[in-house]
Design a protein around this motif. Structure first.
Motif, PDB file in Angstrom:
ATOM      1  N   ILE A   8       0.859  -1.188   0.000  1.00 51.91           N
ATOM      2  CA  ILE A   8       0.000   0.000   0.000  1.00 51.91           C
ATOM      3  C   ILE A   8       0.888   1.228   0.000  1.00 51.91           C
ATOM      4  CG2 ILE A   8      -1.875   1.210   1.172  1.00 51.91           C
ATOM      5  CD1 ILE A   8      -2.557  -1.376   2.617  1.00 51.91           C
ATOM      6  N   ASP A 129      -9.534   7.418  -5.148  1.00 53.34           N
ATOM      7  CA  ASP A 129      -8.970   6.566  -4.109  1.00 53.34           C
ATOM      8  C   ASP A 129     -10.033   5.683  -3.471  1.00 53.34           C
ATOM      9  OD1 ASP A 129      -6.495   7.551  -4.621  1.00 53.34           O
ATOM     10  OD2 ASP A 129      -6.281   8.687  -2.763  1.00 53.34           O
ATOM     11  N   SER A 133      -9.762   1.629  -3.378  1.00 50.74           N
ATOM     12  CA  SER A 133      -9.799   0.849  -2.137  1.00 50.74           C
ATOM     13  C   SER A 133     -10.997  -0.091  -2.115  1.00 50.74           C
ATOM     14  CB  SER A 133      -9.818   1.779  -0.916  1.00 50.74           C
ATOM     15  OG  SER A 133     -10.955   2.611  -0.917  1.00 50.74           O
ATOM     16  N   VAL A 153      -1.707  -1.466  -4.014  1.00 45.94           N
ATOM     17  CA  VAL A 153      -2.841  -0.553  -3.864  1.00 45.94           C
ATOM     18  C   VAL A 153      -2.274   0.854  -3.688  1.00 45.94           C
ATOM     19  CG1 VAL A 153      -4.968  -0.035  -2.638  1.00 45.94           C
ATOM     20  CG2 VAL A 153      -4.135  -2.393  -2.721  1.00 45.94           C
ATOM     21  N   CYS A 204      -8.978   5.050   3.246  1.00 47.55           N
ATOM     22  CA  CYS A 204      -8.865   4.040   2.189  1.00 47.55           C
ATOM     23  C   CYS A 204      -7.936   2.907   2.620  1.00 47.55           C
ATOM     24  CB  CYS A 204      -8.372   4.691   0.902  1.00 47.55           C
ATOM     25  SG  CYS A 204      -9.560   5.839   0.164  1.00 47.55           S
ATOM     26  N   VAL A 208      -8.992  -1.282   2.980  1.00 54.18           N
ATOM     27  CA  VAL A 208      -8.233  -2.427   2.448  1.00 54.18           C
ATOM     28  C   VAL A 208      -7.795  -3.361   3.567  1.00 54.18           C
ATOM     29  CG1 VAL A 208      -6.180  -3.107   1.145  1.00 54.18           C
ATOM     30  CG2 VAL A 208      -7.477  -1.087   0.451  1.00 54.18           C
TER      31      VAL A 208
END
Length: 440
Positions: A8, A129, A133, A153, A204, A208
């Motif tokens: 991420i 975003d 996500s 991500v 976000c 995830v």
């Protein structure tokens, strides 16, 4: 079975996130830091977006891959075989991307089996975003491939232009702008908007991470959270000061012996690739230039690097610089023959406008800067001509030049003028418009 990898990353966030003690509330990232390991002395390979990401995802200095500037401005790696997604796919991984990538002009060059990115204008950063996500979360919850996954991500926040913070989010009167810019009403409001942008990114991230937990795959996953480089304010992003190259790095995995701890070991993002190879039991490819820091999970006090390096060649304009940083000292060297500030490489902001109006472009800067970071952590006193630091300067200069030679830096042997790629819209934008704010 090999571990999954969840990577991420946010845009232009540096270390302006809650785990570093700043007043930017990011509770999901903070929780991840408390459950994982926070590496507080990690630096990017380049304080500009595409080169920094390529450094991490190739395990090499950006110039070694020919990634000298931004992907959307004509630059690309000479070979994408070394990209982490291609490497892992070749070792049986299912690779997928949600949201931002900044390593190639076309995503299908990167070796992902699947990708989702709702491309949109800067004014829609929140929607972009949130979509990334949400789709990543759905993918995690429905994943049925009989393979481990590598999932990238990427969030566009906290890139400019920031979404405007709601009136009830934070009162700008009680916000402190970064130390590199004046404490004015306009800059306080700008920083409040940055804080809101960071909140969006953090929300976000939470989406995830919650989906990973619900999927039942958290125990089989190595989680990496990082940022590409410093925040988009003057003297930060696009600069080799610590405010430009300092980044966040958090790693979490089951049975991590250093969970909940921090490490002050000097690291570069190019060290992540070889570390993952060790964690996954994969043979390291010969092109890697970083060092594995897997031993830090058993001993956070251990030192991995004596020195790390960072670079800029192009951003919106040509501004070649290289730096070497040790635990105590830093040497920054500017190349080319331009010794003034390059406005095209400063993102548009109230602080940029104020500083240009105050005469920033009339000032010159020194071509070499040596800092004693133990006595001068803010990098304000240039010691390059101090007789007391002559030996330190010579040692750092020689080490920097040796690194440039060892990594085939194109600045060497070219008169320090690196040609732009054919068709690239870069170089000397400031000559066309002295107030040019073009960036990424």
């Amino acid at each position: 079975m090999k571990k999954n990898i969840l990577y991420i990353h946010t845009h232009d966030s540096g270390r302006f996130l809650e785990p570093f003690g700043v007043n930017v509330k990011t509770p999901n990232i903070m929780r991840l830091a408390q459950e994982g390991t926070l590496f507080r002395q990690t630096y990017c390979a380049a304080p500009t977006c595409s080169p920094s990401r390529v450094g991490l995802l190739s395990g090499q200095a950006p110039h070694s891959t020919h990634m000298l500037g931004l992907a959307q401005r004509g630059f690309q790696m000479d070979s994408y075989d070394s990209h982490l997604s291609n490497f892992l796919r070749g070792h049986g991984y299912h690779t997928c991307l949600f949201g931002v990538q900044h390593e190639a002009p076309v995503t299908d060059m990167l070796g992902y089996d699947y990708w989702f990115d709702e491309d949109c204008h800067h004014s829609r950063f929140i929607q972009r975003d949130t979509a990334a996500s949400s789709h990543a979360a759905e993918y995690l919850l429905s994943y049925k491939e009989d393979k481990p996954f590598f999932m990238s991500v990427g969030f566009i926040n906290t890139h400019r232009r920031y979404p405007e913070a709601p009136a009830d989010f934070v009162n700008p009167d009680y916000v402190m702008p970064p130390m590199t810019i004046p404490d004015t009403k306009e800059n306080r409001k700008d920083m409040a908007d940055f804080m809101y942008s960071a909140k969006i990114a953090d929300d976000c991230v939470g989406t995830v991470l919650e989906a990973l937990k619900k999927s039942g795959r958290e125990d089989d996953t190595i989680i990496i959270f990082t940022t590409d480089h410093g925040i988009a304010f003057p003297f930060m992003k696009c600069n080799c000061y610590d405010t430009g190259i300092g980044v966040t790095l958090i790693m979490k995995y089951k049975n991590n012996p250093s969970a909940g701890k921090v490490s002050d070991s000097l690291l570069s993002q190019i060290d992540i690739y070889p570390t993952l190879c060790d964690m996954l039991g994969l043979e390291k490819p010969e092109y890697l230039q970083g060092k594995s820091f897997v031993s830090l999970f058993d001993d956070t006090e251990k030192q991995i690097n004596d020195e790390i390096f960072a670079e800029v060649t192009y951003h919106a304009a040509y501004e070649p610089m290289r730096c070497i940083r040790t635990r105590r000292y830093k040497l920054i060297r500017y190349f080319d023959y331009h010794n003034s500030y390059v406005p095209a490489n400063i993102d548009g902001s109230p602080s940029k406008t104020e500083m240009i109006a105050a005469g920033l472009l009339k000032q010159t800067r020194e071509r070499e800067m040596l800092f004693d970071l133990e006595l001068d952590p803010l990098e304000r006193k240039n010691l390059v001509n101090s007789p007391d630091y002559k030996e330190i300067y010579e040692e750092l200069r020689l080490h920097l030049e040796a690194w440039m030679e060892r990594t085939s830096d194109p600045l060497l042997g070219t008169g320090y003028r690196v040609p732009k790629p054919e068709g690239a819209w870069v170089n000397r934008l400031q000559d066309l418009d002295p107030e040019c704010t073009l960036s990424e």
